[in-house]
Design a protein around this motif. Structure first.
Motif, short mmCIF file in Angstrom:
data_model
loop_
_atom_site.label_atom_id
_atom_site.label_comp_id
_atom_site.label_asym_id
_atom_site.label_seq_id
_atom_site.Cartn_x
_atom_site.Cartn_y
_atom_site.Cartn_z
N ALA A 83 -40.02 -51.47 27.39
CA ALA A 83 -38.55 -52.09 26.97
C ALA A 83 -38.67 -52.67 25.63
O ALA A 83 -37.67 -53.39 25.47
CB ALA A 83 -38.17 -53.12 28.48
N ALA A 84 -39.71 -52.50 24.70
CA ALA A 84 -39.74 -53.28 23.71
C ALA A 84 -39.70 -52.06 22.40
O ALA A 84 -40.58 -51.26 22.55
CB ALA A 84 -40.78 -54.31 23.65
N SER A 85 -38.82 -52.52 21.56
CA SER A 85 -38.83 -51.32 20.37
C SER A 85 -39.94 -51.66 19.23
O SER A 85 -40.13 -52.89 19.10
CB SER A 85 -37.60 -51.35 19.71
N ASN B 36 -36.36 -58.76 27.80
CA ASN B 36 -35.74 -59.61 28.92
C ASN B 36 -34.45 -59.78 28.68
O ASN B 36 -33.59 -60.76 29.24
CB ASN B 36 -36.33 -61.15 28.91
N ASP B 37 -33.54 -59.12 27.45
CA ASP B 37 -32.11 -59.26 27.28
C ASP B 37 -31.82 -60.61 26.97
O ASP B 37 -30.92 -61.10 27.60
CB ASP B 37 -31.20 -58.71 28.39
N VAL B 38 -32.53 -61.18 25.98
CA VAL B 38 -32.58 -62.70 25.46
C VAL B 38 -31.25 -62.69 24.69
O VAL B 38 -30.98 -61.63 23.86
CB VAL B 38 -33.53 -63.21 25.17
N ASP B 39 -30.14 -63.79 24.52
CA ASP B 39 -29.41 -63.67 23.65
C ASP B 39 -30.10 -64.33 22.30
O ASP B 39 -30.95 -64.87 21.97
CB ASP B 39 -28.29 -64.64 24.00
N GLY B 40 -29.24 -64.08 20.99
CA GLY B 40 -29.69 -64.27 19.85
C GLY B 40 -30.06 -65.93 19.49
O GLY B 40 -31.22 -66.09 19.20
N GLU B 41 -29.12 -66.74 19.96
CA GLU B 41 -29.33 -68.17 19.74
C GLU B 41 -30.69 -68.71 20.45
O GLU B 41 -31.59 -69.32 19.93
CB GLU B 41 -28.26 -68.84 20.39
N GLU C 43 -26.25 -64.82 16.72
CA GLU C 43 -25.12 -64.82 17.35
C GLU C 43 -24.74 -63.59 18.35
O GLU C 43 -23.84 -63.26 18.86
CB GLU C 43 -23.93 -64.82 16.42
N ARG C 44 -25.91 -62.53 18.42
CA ARG C 44 -25.80 -61.35 18.89
C ARG C 44 -26.82 -61.48 19.87
O ARG C 44 -27.94 -62.02 19.70
CB ARG C 44 -25.54 -60.25 18.09
N PRO C 45 -26.87 -60.71 20.97
CA PRO C 45 -27.81 -60.42 21.94
C PRO C 45 -29.03 -59.62 21.10
O PRO C 45 -28.69 -58.74 20.17
CB PRO C 45 -27.35 -59.26 22.98
N VAL C 46 -30.22 -59.94 21.55
CA VAL C 46 -31.29 -59.39 20.78
C VAL C 46 -31.27 -57.90 20.55
O VAL C 46 -31.81 -57.20 19.90
CB VAL C 46 -32.72 -59.96 21.29
N ARG C 47 -31.02 -57.24 21.90
CA ARG C 47 -30.92 -55.90 21.98
C ARG C 47 -30.02 -55.07 20.81
O ARG C 47 -30.25 -54.13 20.39
CB ARG C 47 -30.53 -55.37 23.52
N THR D 239 -29.11 -56.54 17.82
CA THR D 239 -30.10 -56.59 16.74
C THR D 239 -30.88 -55.49 16.38
O THR D 239 -31.07 -54.93 15.59
CB THR D 239 -30.44 -58.11 16.57
N VAL D 240 -31.76 -55.44 17.61
CA VAL D 240 -32.84 -54.46 17.40
C VAL D 240 -32.35 -52.99 17.25
O VAL D 240 -32.71 -52.06 16.63
CB VAL D 240 -33.79 -54.45 18.66
N ALA D 241 -31.08 -52.74 17.95
CA ALA D 241 -30.54 -51.31 17.79
C ALA D 241 -30.21 -51.28 16.58
O ALA D 241 -30.07 -49.78 15.81
CB ALA D 241 -29.26 -51.29 18.76
N ALA D 242 -29.57 -52.09 15.76
CA ALA D 242 -29.28 -51.98 14.19
C ALA D 242 -30.39 -51.72 13.32
O ALA D 242 -30.34 -51.29 12.24
CB ALA D 242 -28.30 -53.07 13.83
N LEU D 243 -31.82 -51.98 13.87
CA LEU D 243 -32.91 -51.77 12.92
C LEU D 243 -33.76 -50.54 13.45
O LEU D 243 -34.75 -50.37 13.16
CB LEU D 243 -33.69 -53.19 13.03
N ARG D 244 -33.05 -49.68 14.00
CA ARG D 244 -33.76 -48.47 14.61
C ARG D 244 -33.01 -47.11 13.66
O ARG D 244 -31.77 -47.36 13.27
CB ARG D 244 -33.67 -48.32 15.96
N PRO D 245 -33.54 -46.12 13.59
CA PRO D 245 -33.37 -44.94 12.94
C PRO D 245 -31.77 -44.52 13.50
O PRO D 245 -31.81 -44.70 14.96
CB PRO D 245 -34.18 -43.99 13.06
#
Length: 465
Positions: A62-64, A115-120, A453-457, A459-465
């Protein structure tokens, strides 16, 4: 299990990890997280890292792995992302603590995404871990110096001698650990160190960067085992850390009395150039010497340079090898970095390709660079990282420049627009093989800006191809 603290400083750490993060510290934490993530995306394309990221026989999870479309188990994602974060030598750091954020952010990111943690919550966890690690690192650096006097190879690579604690603490916080589990995660990690017997920065072997990766992997694993009920060693807290009291001028335990009051993260630095920071003071001094200083107002002609003399602190003089053969070796060569600036007018990612490293003009100028230890700069280190440069031209002209500390630190921060362009280049470098265009790179930049300010998932989605 019941929490029992063997030392008052350990109790102070536990209390701090449960306390709120103030708004100013959180903003510094957001900046650290964004900086490390940008560096990790760029590093995902680095030699060695890219191959492991794409071909490593990892189980799905579950981790990118940043810069790729792979999702693996958190410890494996932490290993690869931490290696990527330091591979381009462009990640943040702290004057008196070393490269603090890479393991914390890379390790914590894996747990936070899973764990679907929020950004803050993620940024706050990284900020708390950063404060604890800076204080631990000061003592471990002092220990490293003393131990290396006896056994020169011991505790060689400072990227990895403390960074089990950071990812362990951040991961435990992101995995909703109880107070008892968090204390055990800390104890387990505080008795671990991934120690490289040699730091081959001059050789530049890609495996060098994975020492930090293995440390982040160990930290995340420490958190996972603590949540599974494993207890750490209370005796280790006494036997390992009590001797630190004698290593620091103000003692060890006193370092933790200021947790939550003095925020070390406010003094983190960012890198304008993708090279070891020990090369930055000489480079900034060189820029002061040559930029616009010739009679015609043009950069110095490399063929006109007779010699370049650098005076700086002792650690920086270790970067004296002048004929690097690999990307990493080039990033740890002050002669090569200075020659690259004189010949190219910039030091960026393109300056460390195989073609750039083979440039005969650059290599010729690098051979004329002489690094010398200076007592005044050494006395000021590590609070100030200074250097002076004298460029002797063949016509007898001498151009001089000096810096008390490099660009990018809290006393001389990078302008926002320049820093954003640096991050744009890092993201474009790591995501170049994917379905990316300028708009998508802007979206990735925006995700870094909004990481708290965004869920970690997201943010990670924006850093994938």
């Amino acid at each position: 299990m019941a929490t029992r603290h063997t030392r008052e400083w350990e109790r102070a750490v536990a209390a701090f990890l449960a306390s709120p993060v103030d708004d100013e510290a959180r903003e510094h934490g957001r900046a650290v997280v964004a900086d490390v993530l940008a560096a990790a995306v760029a590093g995902s394309a680095a030699p060695g890292v890219a191959g492991v990221a794409s071909d490593g026989a990892f189980a799905d999870g579950a981790a990118s792995i940043l810069g790729t479309d792979r999702r693996v188990a958190p410890p494996q994602a932490a290993m690869t992302n931490a290696a990527a974060a330091i591979a381009q030598e462009v990640e943040e750091g702290h004057n008196t603590g070393g490269h603090v954020g890479a393991g914390i952010v890379a390790g914590g990111l894996a747990a936070a995404e899973a764990n679907d943690v929020d950004g803050e919550a993620f940024v706050d966890a990284c900020t708390r871990a950063y404060e604890v690690c800076v204080r631990l690192e000061r003592a471990i650096f002092a220990m490293k110096d003393r131990m290396n006097d006896a056994i020169p190879w011991l505790v060689r690579n400072p990227h990895s001698t403390w960074t089990t604690v950071g990812p362990a603490v951040t991961s435990a916080l992101c995995l909703d650990a109880t107070a008892e589990e968090l204390s055990e995660a800390f104890r387990i990690a505080a008795n671990l160190a991934v120690v490289s017997m040699h730091d081959p920065y001059a050789e530049g072997a890609p495996a060098r960067n994975f020492t930090a990766g293995f440390s982040a992997q160990a930290g995340v694993t420490a958190a996972l085992t603590a949540l599974a009920g494993l207890e750490g060693s209370r005796a280790a807290i006494e036997e390992v850390y009590d001797p630190f009291e004698e290593l620091l001028p103000d003692g060890f335990a006193a370092q933790f009395e200021t947790l939550g009051e003095e925020w070390a993260i406010a003094e983190h630095y960012v890198k304008p150039y993708p090279s070891c920071r020990y090369t930055h003071p000489p480079l900034d001094a060189l820029r002061e010497a040559v930029d616009g200083r010739t009679a015609e107002g043009r950069p110095v002609d490399p063929s006109a340079v007779e010699s370049i003399t650098v005076r700086t602190f002792a650690n920086a003089t270790d970067m004296s090898h002048a004929e690097p053969e690999t990307m990493t070796a080039g990033k740890f060569s002050a002669p090569y970095v200075l020659a690259t600036y004189l010949c190219r007018g910039r030091v960026d990612l393109d300056g460390f390709t195989a073609e750039a490293l083979a440039d005969e003009t650059v290599r010729s100028v690098a051979a004329r660079v002489d690094l010398r230890e200076d007592d005044a700069y050494e006395a000021a280190f590590p609070e100030s990282w200074g250097a002076s440069v004298t460029v002797e031209l063949r016509d007898g002209t001498a151009l001089t420049g000096s810096r008390d500390y490099p660009r990018g630190e809290y006393r001389d921060p990078m302008p926002d627009a320049e820093y954003r362009e640096r991050n744009r280049a890092l993201l474009a470098h790591g995501l170049a093989g994917g379905r990316r265009d300028a708009v998508r790179i802007d979206e990735a930049l925006d995700a870094l800006d909004a990481v708290a300010e965004r869920p970690v998932r997201e943010t990670v989605a924006a850093l994938r191809p």
